[in-house]
Design an enzyme around this catalytic site. Structure first.
Site, PDB file in Angstrom:
ATOM      1  CG  HIS A 112      -2.330   0.502   0.817  1.00  0.00           C
ATOM      2  ND1 HIS A 112      -3.484   0.185   1.503  1.00  0.00           N
ATOM      3  CD2 HIS A 112      -2.752   1.315  -0.188  1.00  0.00           C
ATOM      4  CE1 HIS A 112      -4.526   0.762   0.942  1.00  0.00           C
ATOM      5  NE2 HIS A 112      -4.108   1.462  -0.085  1.00  0.00           N
ATOM      6  CG  ASP A 171      -6.169  -0.720   4.446  1.00  0.00           C
ATOM      7  OD1 ASP A 171      -5.984  -1.745   5.124  1.00  0.00           O
ATOM      8  OD2 ASP A 171      -5.248  -0.056   3.949  1.00  0.00           O
ATOM      9  CG  HIS A 175      -4.017  -1.994   8.797  1.00  0.00           C
ATOM     10  ND1 HIS A 175      -4.125  -3.065   7.921  1.00  0.00           N
ATOM     11  CD2 HIS A 175      -3.580  -2.524   9.964  1.00  0.00           C
ATOM     12  CE1 HIS A 175      -3.766  -4.184   8.534  1.00  0.00           C
ATOM     13  NE2 HIS A 175      -3.435  -3.888   9.771  1.00  0.00           N
ATOM     14  CG  ASP A 216      -2.462   2.016   5.431  1.00  0.00           C
ATOM     15  OD1 ASP A 216      -2.037   1.324   6.372  1.00  0.00           O
ATOM     16  OD2 ASP A 216      -2.900   1.521   4.372  1.00  0.00           O
ATOM     17  CG  HIS A 256       2.589  -1.394   4.578  1.00  0.00           C
ATOM     18  ND1 HIS A 256       2.120  -2.677   4.398  1.00  0.00           N
ATOM     19  CD2 HIS A 256       2.972  -1.324   5.876  1.00  0.00           C
ATOM     20  CE1 HIS A 256       2.218  -3.346   5.537  1.00  0.00           C
ATOM     21  NE2 HIS A 256       2.737  -2.545   6.435  1.00  0.00           N
ATOM     22  CG  ASP A 307      -4.813  -3.480   2.085  1.00  0.00           C
ATOM     23  OD1 ASP A 307      -4.774  -4.722   2.182  1.00  0.00           O
ATOM     24  OD2 ASP A 307      -3.930  -2.731   2.522  1.00  0.00           O
ATOM     25  CG  ASP A 349      -5.558  -5.324   5.164  1.00  0.00           C
ATOM     26  OD1 ASP A 349      -6.365  -4.445   4.833  1.00  0.00           O
ATOM     27  OD2 ASP A 349      -4.435  -5.057   5.650  1.00  0.00           O
ATOM     28  CD  GLU A 396      -0.053  -4.182   1.805  1.00  0.00           C
ATOM     29  OE1 GLU A 396       0.520  -5.286   1.922  1.00  0.00           O
ATOM     30  OE2 GLU A 396       0.468  -3.100   2.164  1.00  0.00           O
TER      31      GLU A 396
END
Length: 313
Positions: free
Chosen positions: A102, A129, A131, A133, A146, A233, A235, A278
């Site tokens: 990412h 995502d 996360h 970030d 990332h 992403d 995830d 990712e």
């Protein structure tokens, strides 16, 4: 199915230096092997593959914080992707940036924002995502870069070394919506609140449904005549259905929730660019995650899991 054909540009970004686990550099070719171009062409779109980019050489660029890992590579990738996205953002194409971790979004989003400014339209960002970030170079505890791109593109301080000069066209943090998040560090939480970023976590999705959370954001983009960059992403998805990611967080979106998001994005007609990030094929199960990401991209560009014919009883 009524799908208007688009000109799509595939851009490989084999960025591997921003994550804590190696393998994302194989992501672009995994998408190609999983049939991304063929899926889009079958939907009536025209696809041009620009191949895999390479980072520019920035020499022995010193990191602003000695904790940061692979900083020269991050800067080189950011500059390369920024220039490419700034160019494609003004062309009559929809770029799909094939990652790569990412960290690549520092270049893709900032370049798209530069193009949007030249077109006289605001850029909105949908960040799908686990996360946020949203670390700066000073707040990251891991040094994995990332975790920093969204803070950079929103104009937080301390990032001048990435492009070699201050960011000229930051994204308004209030034009950013993070959806599906379930892992935010304390420092990120404070910065997200201070800057007014939209954050919709998995509890909100559980309580209110993903469609009810996404629809108001899309309405805001439309009302502002904005361009919409989507950064997807792996995830964002639950690791049970998408294991090929080095930062798995349990409790992600389901197969149907993810497809619904893509279908709503297609129906909106607002998406102007896309990141697929990712994907680590080294961690995949016989291409399971790569194929799912291709299927989701197909839904964004007009394919339905189930078309509903009108029936009389």
């Amino acid at each position: 199915m009524d799908v208007v054909g688009k000109q799509i540009a595939l851009v490989g970004a084999p960025v591997d230096e921003g994550a804590g686990q190696r393998g994302c550099l194989m992501g672009p070719d995994a998408y190609r092997t999983a049939g991304l171009a063929e899926t889009l062409e079958d939907l009536g779109h025209s696809v041009t593959d620009h191949g895999n980019l390479k980072p520019v050489d920035v020499g022995n660029l010193a990191p602003p914080n000695p904790l940061l890992k692979n900083f020269p590579a991050y800067a080189g990738w950011t500059r390369t992707l920024h220039q490419k996205a700034a160019q494609l953002g003004e062309d009559p194409v929809v770029p799909i940036y094939l990652g790569g971790d990412h960290a690549m979004a520092a270049g893709t989003v900032s370049g798209q924002a530069r193009a949007a400014e030249r077109l006289g339209r605001p850029l909105f960002v949908l960040w799908l995502d686990a996360h946020s970030d949203f670390h700066t170079f000073e707040t990251t505890a891991s040094g994995n870069l990332h975790g920093t791109p969204l803070a950079f593109v929103c104009g937080l301080p301390g990032f001048d070394a990435l492009l070699g000069n201050p960011l000229q066209h930051p994204v308004d943090p209030k034009n950013v919506e993070i959806l599906g998040v379930r892992s935010i560090d304390d420092a990120e939480r404070r910065q997200l609140l201070d800057h007014g970023v939209g954050v919709r976590d998995m509890r909100q999705i559980d309580e209110d449904g993903i469609a009810g959370l996404l629809r108001p954001f899309l309405n805001r983009v439309r009302a502002a005549n904005g361009l919409l960059h989507v950064s997807l992403d792996v995830d964002f998805l639950d690791p049970d259905i998408a294991p090929a990611v080095g930062t798995t967080v349990p409790g992600g979106t389901t197969f149907r929730e993810a497809h619904l998001v893509m279908e709503m994005l297609h129906d909106s007609g607002l998406v102007s660019s896309l990141d697929l990030v990712e994907l680590n094929p080294f961690l995949d199960e016989r291409g399971k995650t790569a194929r799912l990401m291709v299927e989701l991209t197909g839904s964004l560009f007009g394919r339905r899991v189930f078309d509903r014919p009108t029936r009389s009883f």
